[in-house]
Design a protein around this motif. Structure first.
Motif, PDB file in Angstrom:
ATOM      1  N   LEU A 137      -9.040   3.570  -1.059  1.00 28.98           N
ATOM      2  CA  LEU A 137      -8.610   2.610  -2.068  1.00 28.98           C
ATOM      3  C   LEU A 137      -7.381   3.170  -2.776  1.00 28.98           C
ATOM      4  CD1 LEU A 137      -9.217  -0.013  -3.705  1.00 28.98           C
ATOM      5  CD2 LEU A 137     -10.521   1.423  -5.294  1.00 28.98           C
ATOM      6  N   VAL A 138      -6.274   2.404  -2.694  1.00 31.44           N
ATOM      7  CA  VAL A 138      -5.035   2.873  -3.322  1.00 31.44           C
ATOM      8  C   VAL A 138      -4.635   1.988  -4.498  1.00 31.44           C
ATOM      9  CG1 VAL A 138      -4.182   3.951  -1.215  1.00 31.44           C
ATOM     10  CG2 VAL A 138      -3.630   1.552  -1.690  1.00 31.44           C
ATOM     11  N   GLY A 139      -5.338   0.838  -4.685  1.00 33.24           N
ATOM     12  CA  GLY A 139      -4.983  -0.026  -5.814  1.00 33.24           C
ATOM     13  C   GLY A 139      -5.693  -1.371  -5.733  1.00 33.24           C
ATOM     14  N   TRP A 140      -5.319  -2.229  -6.671  1.00 35.01           N
ATOM     15  CA  TRP A 140      -5.860  -3.594  -6.731  1.00 35.01           C
ATOM     16  C   TRP A 140      -4.722  -4.568  -6.970  1.00 35.01           C
ATOM     17  CZ3 TRP A 140     -11.082  -4.433  -5.970  1.00 35.01           C
ATOM     18  CH2 TRP A 140     -11.940  -3.341  -6.109  1.00 35.01           C
ATOM     19  N   VAL A 141      -4.913  -5.793  -6.489  1.00 34.70           N
ATOM     20  CA  VAL A 141      -3.974  -6.860  -6.785  1.00 34.70           C
ATOM     21  C   VAL A 141      -4.757  -8.054  -7.320  1.00 34.70           C
ATOM     22  CG1 VAL A 141      -4.016  -7.701  -4.396  1.00 34.70           C
ATOM     23  CG2 VAL A 141      -2.165  -8.403  -5.916  1.00 34.70           C
ATOM     24  N   SER A 142      -4.262  -8.619  -8.407  1.00 32.32           N
ATOM     25  CA  SER A 142      -4.905  -9.796  -9.018  1.00 32.32           C
ATOM     26  C   SER A 142      -3.894 -10.931  -9.070  1.00 32.32           C
ATOM     27  CB  SER A 142      -5.395  -9.451 -10.434  1.00 32.32           C
ATOM     28  OG  SER A 142      -5.920 -10.611 -11.067  1.00 32.32           O
ATOM     29  N   ALA A 171       0.831  -1.206   0.000  1.00 30.36           N
ATOM     30  CA  ALA A 171       0.000   0.000   0.000  1.00 30.36           C
ATOM     31  C   ALA A 171       0.865   1.256   0.000  1.00 30.36           C
ATOM     32  CB  ALA A 171      -0.918  -0.014   1.208  1.00 30.36           C
ATOM     33  N   ALA A 172       1.995   1.232   0.727  1.00 32.50           N
ATOM     34  CA  ALA A 172       2.881   2.401   0.770  1.00 32.50           C
ATOM     35  C   ALA A 172       3.513   2.652  -0.589  1.00 32.50           C
ATOM     36  CB  ALA A 172       3.956   2.186   1.830  1.00 32.50           C
ATOM     37  N   THR A 204      -0.507  -9.467 -10.506  1.00 33.20           N
ATOM     38  CA  THR A 204      -0.642  -8.156 -11.151  1.00 33.20           C
ATOM     39  C   THR A 204      -1.107  -7.154 -10.103  1.00 33.20           C
ATOM     40  OG1 THR A 204      -1.212  -9.150 -13.280  1.00 33.20           O
ATOM     41  CG2 THR A 204      -1.794  -6.837 -12.955  1.00 33.20           C
ATOM     42  N   ILE A 205      -0.322  -6.070  -9.966  1.00 35.77           N
ATOM     43  CA  ILE A 205      -0.697  -4.987  -9.046  1.00 35.77           C
ATOM     44  C   ILE A 205      -0.988  -3.761  -9.895  1.00 35.77           C
ATOM     45  CG2 ILE A 205       0.039  -3.597  -7.060  1.00 35.77           C
ATOM     46  CD1 ILE A 205       1.982  -5.835  -6.339  1.00 35.77           C
ATOM     47  N   MET A 206      -2.064  -3.069  -9.544  1.00 34.79           N
ATOM     48  CA  MET A 206      -2.516  -1.968 -10.398  1.00 34.79           C
ATOM     49  C   MET A 206      -3.030  -0.812  -9.548  1.00 34.79           C
ATOM     50  SD  MET A 206      -5.878  -4.034 -11.621  1.00 34.79           S
ATOM     51  CE  MET A 206      -5.106  -5.599 -11.184  1.00 34.79           C
ATOM     52  N   THR A 207      -3.203   0.311 -10.207  1.00 37.94           N
ATOM     53  CA  THR A 207      -3.736   1.506  -9.559  1.00 37.94           C
ATOM     54  C   THR A 207      -5.241   1.349  -9.392  1.00 37.94           C
ATOM     55  OG1 THR A 207      -4.067   2.591 -11.685  1.00 37.94           O
ATOM     56  CG2 THR A 207      -1.926   2.913 -10.615  1.00 37.94           C
ATOM     57  N   PRO A 208      -5.891   2.262  -8.668  1.00 39.32           N
ATOM     58  CA  PRO A 208      -7.342   2.153  -8.471  1.00 39.32           C
ATOM     59  C   PRO A 208      -8.132   2.117  -9.782  1.00 39.32           C
ATOM     60  CG  PRO A 208      -6.435   3.679  -6.885  1.00 39.32           C
ATOM     61  CD  PRO A 208      -5.314   3.343  -7.827  1.00 39.32           C
ATOM     62  N   ASP A 209      -7.619   2.742 -10.839  1.00 43.98           N
ATOM     63  CA  ASP A 209      -8.341   2.738 -12.109  1.00 43.98           C
ATOM     64  C   ASP A 209      -7.910   1.601 -13.023  1.00 43.98           C
ATOM     65  OD1 ASP A 209      -5.833   3.686 -12.547  1.00 43.98           O
ATOM     66  OD2 ASP A 209      -6.461   5.496 -13.643  1.00 43.98           O
ATOM     67  N   GLY A 210      -7.080   0.684 -12.540  1.00 45.41           N
ATOM     68  CA  GLY A 210      -6.766  -0.528 -13.278  1.00 45.41           C
ATOM     69  C   GLY A 210      -5.537  -0.462 -14.163  1.00 45.41           C
ATOM     70  N   ILE A 211      -4.665   0.506 -13.960  1.00 46.02           N
ATOM     71  CA  ILE A 211      -3.432   0.572 -14.740  1.00 46.02           C
ATOM     72  C   ILE A 211      -2.357  -0.270 -14.036  1.00 46.02           C
ATOM     73  CG2 ILE A 211      -1.659   2.072 -15.705  1.00 46.02           C
ATOM     74  CD1 ILE A 211      -4.437   2.344 -16.969  1.00 46.02           C
ATOM     75  N   ARG A 212      -1.751  -1.206 -14.771  1.00 48.18           N
ATOM     76  CA  ARG A 212      -0.788  -2.126 -14.172  1.00 48.18           C
ATOM     77  C   ARG A 212       0.490  -1.386 -13.781  1.00 48.18           C
ATOM     78  NH1 ARG A 212      -1.616  -5.269 -19.339  1.00 48.18           N
ATOM     79  NH2 ARG A 212      -3.332  -6.750 -19.004  1.00 48.18           N
ATOM     80  N   VAL A 213       0.964  -1.694 -12.563  1.00 50.87           N
ATOM     81  CA  VAL A 213       2.264  -1.182 -12.122  1.00 50.87           C
ATOM     82  C   VAL A 213       3.221  -2.339 -11.858  1.00 50.87           C
ATOM     83  CG1 VAL A 213       1.291   0.926 -11.152  1.00 50.87           C
ATOM     84  CG2 VAL A 213       1.521  -1.101  -9.705  1.00 50.87           C
ATOM     85  N   ALA A 214       2.712  -3.581 -11.852  1.00 48.03           N
ATOM     86  CA  ALA A 214       3.553  -4.780 -11.722  1.00 48.03           C
ATOM     87  C   ALA A 214       2.854  -5.902 -12.476  1.00 48.03           C
ATOM     88  CB  ALA A 214       3.748  -5.150 -10.263  1.00 48.03           C
ATOM     89  N   HIS A 215       3.634  -6.633 -13.298  1.00 53.84           N
ATOM     90  CA  HIS A 215       3.051  -7.682 -14.129  1.00 53.84           C
ATOM     91  C   HIS A 215       4.120  -8.714 -14.455  1.00 53.84           C
ATOM     92  CE1 HIS A 215       1.139  -9.601 -17.692  1.00 53.84           C
ATOM     93  NE2 HIS A 215       0.007  -9.235 -17.098  1.00 53.84           N
ATOM     94  N   ARG A 216       3.682  -9.904 -14.746  1.00 48.70           N
ATOM     95  CA  ARG A 216       4.635 -10.970 -15.105  1.00 48.70           C
ATOM     96  C   ARG A 216       5.425 -10.591 -16.343  1.00 48.70           C
ATOM     97  NH1 ARG A 216       3.211 -17.386 -16.125  1.00 48.70           N
ATOM     98  NH2 ARG A 216       5.091 -17.857 -17.347  1.00 48.70           N
ATOM     99  N   GLY A 224       1.851  -0.483 -17.309  1.00 46.37           N
ATOM    100  CA  GLY A 224       1.351   0.778 -17.832  1.00 46.37           C
ATOM    101  C   GLY A 224       0.089   0.609 -18.658  1.00 46.37           C
ATOM    102  N   ARG A 225      -0.258  -0.615 -18.957  1.00 50.67           N
ATOM    103  CA  ARG A 225      -1.476  -0.863 -19.712  1.00 50.67           C
ATOM    104  C   ARG A 225      -2.631  -1.221 -18.770  1.00 50.67           C
ATOM    105  NH1 ARG A 225       0.662  -4.521 -24.854  1.00 50.67           N
ATOM    106  NH2 ARG A 225       2.115  -2.929 -25.701  1.00 50.67           N
ATOM    107  N   ALA A 226      -3.853  -1.194 -19.321  1.00 45.88           N
ATOM    108  CA  ALA A 226      -5.037  -1.453 -18.496  1.00 45.88           C
ATOM    109  C   ALA A 226      -5.152  -2.948 -18.188  1.00 45.88           C
ATOM    110  CB  ALA A 226      -6.295  -0.959 -19.207  1.00 45.88           C
ATOM    111  N   TYR A 227      -5.629  -3.225 -17.013  1.00 45.56           N
ATOM    112  CA  TYR A 227      -5.849  -4.607 -16.558  1.00 45.56           C
ATOM    113  C   TYR A 227      -6.939  -5.271 -17.375  1.00 45.56           C
ATOM    114  CZ  TYR A 227      -7.586  -8.308 -13.434  1.00 45.56           C
ATOM    115  OH  TYR A 227      -8.025  -9.498 -12.908  1.00 45.56           O
ATOM    116  N   LEU A 228      -6.685  -6.537 -17.779  1.00 44.94           N
ATOM    117  CA  LEU A 228      -7.678  -7.313 -18.506  1.00 44.94           C
ATOM    118  C   LEU A 228      -8.414  -8.208 -17.517  1.00 44.94           C
ATOM    119  CD1 LEU A 228      -5.656  -8.357 -21.701  1.00 44.94           C
ATOM    120  CD2 LEU A 228      -7.230  -6.436 -21.405  1.00 44.94           C
ATOM    121  N   GLY A 229      -9.615  -7.838 -17.229  1.00 45.93           N
ATOM    122  CA  GLY A 229     -10.392  -8.588 -16.260  1.00 45.93           C
ATOM    123  C   GLY A 229     -11.443  -7.691 -15.641  1.00 45.93           C
TER     124      GLY A 229
END
Length: 419
Positions: free
Chosen positions: A148-153, A63-64, A92-104, A110-115
């Motif tokens: 809400l600071v982000g999402w993790v999938s 979260a930090a 996959t970790i992303m911002t609240p609006d679904g922009i990926r900041v960590a991905h395999r 930097g792209r939008a989350y698919l899901g």
């Protein structure tokens, strides 16, 4: 096919029937085990992704990092490490609006989350096709101080879930083989037992033997009743003659002749009748009188002879009449049994047997034809063979049998014998 079944020995037919049933059971069991393993693997994948995603979401450092301007250098190595250690396919970790900041795949950052991103802050598990193909994934909200600071999938691909079945396949194969071996052993035992009882007789011969027994039994009962009735009347007539009551003796003998002659005339009037069945009906008339049952036999002169052999014809008609007499005798007066032989179209014979008995419950109308089933108590009279044998004989001859209630009526349709 029917002729081959009659030529094959009963022991062989029993073996193949049991073996086929076992083979079907093994296939069904294997399929059910595989489906259960797939279900278990999917449930396990859902639990793992949910657990890993929840653990990441509640980690303070995640979260930090999402609060920094550049979270990727911190979260990407963490996501890759968790992917390896947790045995999942992606984090996959992303911002609240679904922009990926960590991905395999770093190229997807930097792209939008698919899901599906839930409209409310709540975990969601789904199957979705993303950059790695179809996968089971759980998305969980990441919060800091109630915001809400982000999402993790976290997800596992369908392919990797399927690969989890491989270690379970040997168990399924071993279990299926064990059931198959046990079933084949049971089939061999059943064949050996059947061979001890019937030797190598064809199955059709065994049925014919049962039919012959039933034919002799029912015809024997009819003739015994007829002999017994004639004997009683003769003794009575002789006694009356000794007492000088000639007129009464003549009346008794005349009545006996008249009752029998009426049925004899019907039998003789048939253009193509079966004399064996005619003799059976004469005997059954005496058996009905012996039981106090009113007897009625209507034989259409145009009724053709069926394709059944005399033995099978006596088995069919005799067993139906025996059941009708038993039912009528067990019920309250007036007691009656009616038999009719009539043409059913140009090339068929209809046999109708009805009685005054209490009837058969609707739920048992089909079961009465099962081998071993009987509404009568177990014992000499509770054979549970007659109606099963009747249906077998009728079907083998290309005919049909039906049953109706109120009153209980059995109707048999048989092909007529060709001239």
């Amino acid at each position: 096919m029917r002729a081959d079944a009659r030529r094959a020995s009963a022991a062989s037919l029993v073996f193949f029937a049991v073996a086929a049933a076992v083979a079907i059971l093994v296939v069904v069991l294997a399929v059910l085990l595989v489906l259960d393993a797939q279900r278990s693997a999917r449930v396990e994948a859902e639990e793992v992704t949910r657990g890993v995603a929840t653990s990441i979401a509640v980690t303070p450092s995640v979260a930090a990092a999402l609060g920094d301007d550049e979270p990727t250098p911190i979260l990407q190595p963490l996501a890759q490490e968790i992917t390896t250690d947790a045995g999942v396919d992606f984090v996959t970790i992303m911002t609240p609006d679904g922009i990926r900041v960590a991905h395999r795949d770093p190229g997807e950052i930097g792209r939008a989350y698919l899901g599906t991103i839930p409209a409310e802050r709540m975990p969601l598990t789904e199957e979705f096709t993303g950059t790695l193909g179809p996968s089971v994934r759980t998305i969980v909200p990441i919060e800091a101080d109630g915001e809400l600071v982000g999402w993790v999938s976290v997800g596992r691909t369908v392919g990797s879930i399927a690969s989890d079945l491989v270690p379970r396949l040997p168990f399924i194969v071993v279990l299926a083989l064990a059931v198959l071996v046990a079933g084949l052993a049971g089939a061999l035992f059943a064949r050996r037992t059947t061979r001890r009882l019937a030797g190598d007789l064809p199955a059709g011969s065994i049925r014919d033997a049962v039919a012959s027994y039933e034919s002799i039994r029912t015809l024997g009962e009819a003739l015994r009743a007829q002999t017994h009735e004639h004997g009683n009347r003769m003794h009575t007539a002789v006694s009356l003659l000794e007492l000088g009551r000639t007129r009464e003796a003549i009346d008794i003998l005349t009545e006996t002749s008249r009752q029998s002659q009426a049925l004899v005339d019907q039998v003789a009037a048939r253009r193509d009748g079966d004399p064996t069945v005619g003799a059976l009906l004469l005997g059954k008339a005496a058996q009905a009188r012996e039981h106090g049952v009113q007897w009625s036999a209507e034989i259409d002169p145009a009724a053709p002879r069926s394709v059944l052999s005399p033995v099978d014809a006596v088995s069919v008609v005799g067993n139906l009449i025996d059941n009708a007499l038993d039912a009528a005798t067990a019920d309250e007066p007036p007691r009656w049994v009616r038999v009719a032989l009539e043409p059913a179209g140009p090339d068929a014979l209809r046999i109708v047997v009805s009685d005054s008995g209490s009837g058969i419950p609707d739920e048992l109308l089909e079961r009465v034809f099962e081998h071993g089933f009987s509404t009568k108590p177990a014992g000499a009279d509770g054979r549970g063979v007659g109606l099963s044998l009747v249906r077998s004989i009728v079907r083998d001859a290309g005919g049909g049998i039906s049953i109706a209630s109120a009153p209980t009526t059995f109707t048999v349709l048989l092909p007529a014998r060709r001239p």
